[in-house]
Design a protein around this motif. Structure first.
Motif, mmCIF file in Angstrom:
data_model
loop_
_atom_site.group_PDB
_atom_site.id
_atom_site.type_symbol
_atom_site.label_atom_id
_atom_site.label_comp_id
_atom_site.label_asym_id
_atom_site.label_seq_id
_atom_site.Cartn_x
_atom_site.Cartn_y
_atom_site.Cartn_z
ATOM 1 N N PHE A 173 -0.949 -6.844 4.788
ATOM 2 C CA PHE A 173 -1.085 -5.457 3.957
ATOM 3 C C PHE A 173 0.556 -5.039 4.422
ATOM 4 O O PHE A 173 0.665 -5.065 5.572
ATOM 5 C CB PHE A 173 -2.296 -4.725 4.292
ATOM 6 C CG PHE A 173 -3.455 -5.025 3.946
ATOM 7 C CD1 PHE A 173 -3.779 -4.500 2.637
ATOM 8 C CD2 PHE A 173 -4.258 -5.944 4.490
ATOM 9 C CE1 PHE A 173 -5.098 -4.913 2.072
ATOM 10 C CE2 PHE A 173 -5.412 -6.422 3.884
ATOM 11 C CZ PHE A 173 -5.863 -5.709 2.734
ATOM 12 N N VAL B 293 0.726 -1.169 -0.111
ATOM 13 C CA VAL B 293 0.027 -0.043 -0.003
ATOM 14 C C VAL B 293 0.846 1.082 0.181
ATOM 15 O O VAL B 293 1.571 1.328 0.898
ATOM 16 C CB VAL B 293 -0.917 0.076 1.127
ATOM 17 C CG1 VAL B 293 -1.925 1.321 1.212
ATOM 18 C CG2 VAL B 293 -1.799 -1.205 1.205
ATOM 19 N N ILE C 188 -6.631 0.320 5.423
ATOM 20 C CA ILE C 188 -6.345 -0.928 5.633
ATOM 21 C C ILE C 188 -7.079 -1.467 6.647
ATOM 22 O O ILE C 188 -7.665 -2.572 6.738
ATOM 23 C CB ILE C 188 -4.675 -1.189 6.049
ATOM 24 C CG1 ILE C 188 -3.625 -0.799 4.906
ATOM 25 C CG2 ILE C 188 -4.348 -2.620 6.700
ATOM 26 C CD1 ILE C 188 -2.284 -0.588 5.398
ATOM 27 N N GLU D 28 2.177 -1.532 4.587
ATOM 28 C CA GLU D 28 2.054 -0.205 4.589
ATOM 29 C C GLU D 28 3.350 0.456 4.408
ATOM 30 O O GLU D 28 4.236 0.410 5.431
ATOM 31 C CB GLU D 28 1.097 0.479 5.567
ATOM 32 C CG GLU D 28 1.068 2.069 5.597
ATOM 33 C CD GLU D 28 0.328 2.696 6.783
ATOM 34 O OE1 GLU D 28 -0.261 2.230 7.594
ATOM 35 O OE2 GLU D 28 0.546 3.799 6.836
#
Ligand SMILES: Nc1nc2c(ncn2[C@@H]2O[C@H](COP(=O)(O)OP(=O)(O)OP(=O)(O)O)[C@@H](O)[C@H]2O)c(=O)[nH]1
Ligand SMILES: [Mg+2]
Length: 224
Positions: free
Chosen positions: A123, A44, A56, A125
């Motif tokens: 995920f 992301v 998220i 980030e």
């Protein structure tokens, strides 16, 4: 109008090529590891404060029945990783100590330490940045670019690289568009000139608008 070419020297270019080659090899190793563990990894990207963590968080709530783990990249601090850990989400914080992007080596280490069960969505980030983050493959399965409406609809014109490399564009803070004069059509047109097939989603993690189609699309990608 006069333009200045700030491209680096030949020597700088050669060093950067070596750095990227080494990163690409590790990214491939990561990809193999993710495949073995059936981890669906989403990188992301987006500016500082564009709403990556909030997106998220809202997304993981929308992905019913899918286990989620999170790797957080920041220059310093563990605010974002702590946010997830406090809710029982496996989370690891990477501090780059000044570096403006994550690389495959950092992710390799983090994912080895992350208690993500097989078949999870992970995920990552990335550090808030619209430039260098796009140059480093982490071995992810999907690269999602967040652009928040207060940043302005001219960003594809100024940071083309990150739009070219994205697999999806999520326009965040959509409910603020009318207050900041953000034109969705303009950004979509500009982004499509760089990345013809780029899927674009308009979401507000605050109001929940647009979250359902975004989560549905993401869940379908995970099943592919
Ligand atoms: N109005 C509005 N605010 C939002 C939305 N999403 C996030 N925010 C706010 O925007 C600010 C930044 O959100 P974060 O999710 O922390 O952004 P980030 O991209 O993770 O920030 P960094 O990790 O610092 O780069 C916070 O105050 C959020 O509450 C949204 O959909 N609408
Ligand atoms: Mg964040």
């Amino acid at each position: 109008m006069k333009g200045y070419d700030m491209a680096g020297s030949e020597k700088t270019v050669r060093v950067l090529e070596k750095v990227h080659k080494a990163n690409d090899l590790l990214a491939e190793e990561n990809r193999g590891f993710f495949a073995e563990r059936r981890l669906f990894v989403v990188n992301v990207l987006g500016s500082p404060g564009c709403g990556k963590t909030t997106l998220i968080d809202a997304t993981r709530r929308g992905l019913e029945g899918i286990a989620v783990a999170v790797i957080e990249g920041d220059v310093a601090g563990d605010v974002d990783a702590r946010h997830f850990a406090e809710q029982g989400v496996p989370a690891i914080q990477i501090n780059t100590g000044g570096g403006c992007h994550l690389d495959a080596a950092m992710v390799k280490q983090a994912v080895a330490d992350l208690a993500a069960p097989d078949d999870s969505a992970v995920f990552i980030e990335n550090v808030g940045n619209l430039i260098c983050t796009s140059g480093f493959d982490l071995g992810e399965g999907l690269r999602v670019l967040c652009l928040s409406t207060p940043e302005g609809d001219d960003k594809p014109l100024k940071y083309p690289g990150i739009f070219r490399g994205a697999d999806a564009l999520v326009i965040t803070k959509s409910e603020l568009a009318e207050y900041v004069g953000f034109r969705f059509d303009d950004v979509k047109k500009r982004a499509s000139l760089l990345n013809e097939e780029l899927p674009v989603f308009e979401v507000s993690a605050k109001t929940g608008d647009g979250m359902e189609p975004w989560c549905r699309w993401l869940a379908a990608k995970m099943r592919d």
